[in-house]
Design an enzyme around this catalytic site. Structure first.
Site, PDB file in Angstrom:
ATOM      1  N   GLU A 175      14.376 -16.855 -15.773  1.00 17.67           N
ATOM      2  CA  GLU A 175      14.450 -15.756 -16.752  1.00 17.67           C
ATOM      3  C   GLU A 175      13.970 -16.177 -18.144  1.00 17.67           C
ATOM      4  OE1 GLU A 175      18.341 -13.977 -16.636  1.00 17.67           O
ATOM      5  OE2 GLU A 175      18.037 -13.182 -14.615  1.00 17.67           O
ATOM      6  N   GLU A 294      17.265 -12.881  -7.389  1.00 18.96           N
ATOM      7  CA  GLU A 294      18.567 -12.390  -7.854  1.00 18.96           C
ATOM      8  C   GLU A 294      18.595 -10.894  -7.643  1.00 18.96           C
ATOM      9  OE1 GLU A 294      20.217 -13.535 -11.643  1.00 18.96           O
ATOM     10  OE2 GLU A 294      19.187 -15.473 -11.619  1.00 18.96           O
TER      11      GLU A 294
END
Length: 511
Positions: A175, A294
Site C-alpha cells: 500500500e 487483501e
C-alpha cells in the site's frame, strides 16, 4: 403470486479460465492477535513443540487456505527482517509504528516459514520498501532461497535451516500509495524503487514471481493514474499488480452492502484496463494479472478508530476483532463469486486476515478456537471450486443502490473439473424477497449431490463462540435437494431465499 425469476446459462466448453489454488489464500500480519495467541501461543494446551496452536492449523486447513501472505500489511513498512531471525533469546522487542504495538519478536521469518511448510501452506512474503529498499529486499530473498556459500544463505544455515525455503511469490512493499504507510511514496518514487528492488531480487533468484503495489482502494484520489505510472516502470519485471478492498454495511444500507460484489467486479475491470493500457502502449504480449491480496468485510469506517488513534500497547492487544453476522457471510460468499468470475485475471487472492483480526477464525488466549459465520462460504467454495471457472451468463432483475448504482439481484459463478466431471454452482440472492433461478446447463445433464446455504438474518453480531454457533445453527444449513431444487434434462430450477448465498455441487455428463 409468482416469484421474481432470473436465468443463468452455462456450458462446460465456455470457460473463463483455470482456477489457481492460490485464489484461496489468506493473510497473517503482525497486528493485534493474528500471530500471538492467534497462530502462535506457547503453553496453550494444544500448542505443538514449536509453540504453534494445532487447533488453528487444523481450522486453517478446514477453511481450505492454500497460501498465506506474511508479515504485512502495514507492519512490513517498518520491519527489519534481520532483527527477527536467529536465537529468540537474543532478539529485542521493538515498536511497530503501523499499529503502535510493542512487537515481542518471538516469531519471525524462520518460525513462520517452517510453520507454513509443516502445515502445507504456500508462503507469500512481503519486503519492506517503506523505510528500507533494494539491499534489504535482495538479502531477504537470499536468506530464504539462497544456496550455501553466500552471506545471507549461510546465516540461514547457521540459524538451523540447511535447505532453502524456496519462497516463490514476493510482494514489493505494501500500500505504498497510502499516506498512512510508513515511508509512503508517490507513484514515480515507488515505481522506480520497486523496479530496482525487483531487479535485484530476481538477480538473486530468477525463478520468483513479483507483486507490485496497486492502489489501496478504488476510492484513492490517485487510483488509475497510480497503476499506469507504477507499471510504466515495472511492467517487464513484475507478474502481478495488487488490489485491496474492504466492504461494510453503512447506515443500515443493506442493499448497497449486498451489492459489494458488483463494486469489486468494477474495481477488477478498471485495474485490468489500466494494466492492459500500459501493455498496449509498450506493444507487449505480456499480460499482468492481479493479486487481490487483501479483501474481506471490514467495518473500517464505523468501528475502527484509525491507526493514529490507537494507544501504545503491548502483549498482543485486541485490535480490529470484528464480529461477523450471517449477512456478512452472505457478502463474503458473493465476493467469492466475483473472484471466480475473474479467474483468468485473478490467480492470487488473500482473505485478510486469517485469525482474530477481521478473520474467519477466532481464538481465546489459553482457550478455545471457533469459526465465525464467514468461515463457511469460504471453506465451501475452496472445497468445491475445482478445475476451471465457467463463463456464466446471468439475466437478472436489478435494483438501484445508494453506493453502487444499479446492481443485479442475482449473481452466479460455476466451476467444472474436466478430470472428474464435477460441477459446482454458486448463487447469491441480494434481494429481500425469494427469487427463482433457472439454471440452463446447455448440452449437459447435472446430477446434484450436495448443497449448502447461508441465509442472512437481522440479528446484531455478538462476540464469542456461543453466538457464532447460534448464527450457524440458524442461518447455515445443507440444502434439501428435494425441496426448492427441481429440474430435468439440461435445466435446473433453484429457489433462492431472501439475502442468501447458495452452493450446489454435482456431476455433469454430456446430454
Amino acid at each position: 403470486m409468482s416469484l421474481p425469476r432470473a436465468r443463468a446459462t452455462l456450458h462446460p466448453d465456455f470457460r473463463v479460465g483455470p482456477i489457481d489454488r492460490r485464489l484461496f489464500g489468506s493473510f497473517v500480519e503482525h497486528l493485534g492477535r493474528a500471530v500471538y495467541t492467534g497462530i502462535y501461543e506457547p503453553g496453550h494446551p494444544v500448542a505443538d513443540e514449536h509453540g504453534f496452536r494445532r487447533d488453528v492449523a487444523e481450522l486453517t486447513r478446514e477453511l481450505g487456505v492454500t497460501m498465506l501472505r506474511y508479515p504485512g500489511g502495514n507492519f512490513v513498512s517498518n520491519y527489519r527482517w534481520e532483527d527477527g531471525v536467529g536465537p529468540v533469546e537474543s532478539r529485542k522487542p521493538f515498536l511497530d509504528l503501523a499499529w503502535r504495538t510493542v512487537e515481542p519478536n518471538l516469531v519471525g521469518t524462520d518460525e513462520f516459514l517452517r510453520w507454513a511448510e509443516r502445515e502445507g501452506f504456500e508462503p507469500m512474503m512481503a519486503v519492506n520498501l517503506g523505510t528500507r529498499g533494494v539491499e534489504a529486499a535482495a538479502a531477504l530473498v537470499e536468506y530464504c532461497n539462497g544456496e550455501a556459500g553466500t552471506r545471507w544463505a549461510d546465516l540461514r544455515i547457521a540459524n538451523g535451516r540447511t535447505e532453502p525455503y524456496g519462497v516463490h511469490l514476493w510482494c514489493l512493499g505494501n500500500e505504498m500509495d497510502g499516506p498512512w504507510q510508513i515511508g509512503h511514496k508517490d507513484a514515480h518514487e515507488y515505481g522506480k524503487l520497486a523496479a530496482e528492488a525487483g531487479k535485484a531480487m530476481k538477480l538473486v533468484d530468477p525463478s520468483i514471481s513479483l507483486v507490485v503495489c496497486g492502489s489501496s482502494s478504488m476510492q484513492m484520489d490517485t487510483f488509475g493514474e497510480w497503476e499506469q505510472t507504477v507499471l510504466s516502470y515495472t511492467y517487464d519485471l513484475v507478474d502481478h499488480v495488487s488490489m485491496h478492498a474492504y466492504y461494510e454495511e453503512l447506515d443500515g444500507d443493506r442493499a448497497s452492502f449486498l451489492g459489494s460484489g458488483t463494486a469489486m467486479d468494477r474495481f477488477i475491470d478498471r485495474v485490468v484496463a489500466s494494466a492492459d493500457a500500459v501493455g498496449a502502449r509498450r506493444r507487449s504480449d505480456k499480460r499482468i494479472t492481479i493479486s487481490f491480496d487483501e479483501w474481506n468485510v471490514w467495518y473500517l469506517e464505523s468501528r475502527f478508530p484509525g491507526e493514529t488513534n490507537l494507544p501504545l500497547q503491548r502483549d498482543a492487544p485486541r485490535i480490529i476483532e470484528d464480529v461477523y453476522s450471517a449477512l456478512d457471510a452472505v457478502v463474503v460468499g458473493d465476493l467469492l463469486v466475483t473472484l471466480l468470475n475473474h479467474a483468468d485475471r485473478v490467480p492470487v487472492a488473500a482473505l485478510a486476515q486469517l485469525v482474530n483480526v477481521i478473520a474467519p477464525i477466532m481464538t481465546e488466549p489459553g482457550g478455545e478456537s471457533w469459526r465465525q459465520p464467514t468461515f463457511h462460504p469460504f471453506a465451501t467454495t475452496a472445497r468445491l471450486a475445482r478445475g476451471e471457472a465457467l463463463d456464466v451468463r446471468v439475466d437478472s432483475p436489478t435494483t438501484t443502490t445508494a453506493r453502487h448504482g444499479e446492481v443485479p439481484l442475482v449473481t452466479a459463478a460455476a466451476t467444472s473439473d474436466p478430470a472428474t466431471g464435477a460441477l459446482a454452482l454458486f448463487l447469491t440472492n441480494r434481494s429481500p424477497e425469494p427469487v427463482e433461478v433457472d439454471v440452463e446447463h446447455v448440452g449437459v445433464h447435472v446430477e446434484l449431490t450436495e448443497g449448502w446455504r447461508m441465509v442472512a438474518d437481522h440479528e446484531p453480531a455478538v462476540a464469542g463462540p456461543a453466538h457464532a454457533r447460534k448464527v450457524v445453527e440458524a442461518c447455515w444449513s445443507a440444502v434439501d435437494l428435494g425441496a426448492g431444487v427441481s429440474g430435468s434434462g439440461t435445466c435446473t430450477t433453484v429457489v433462492l431465499p431472501p439475502e442468501s448465498w447458495t452452493a450446489l455441487a454435482g456431476v455433469a455428463t454430456s446430454a
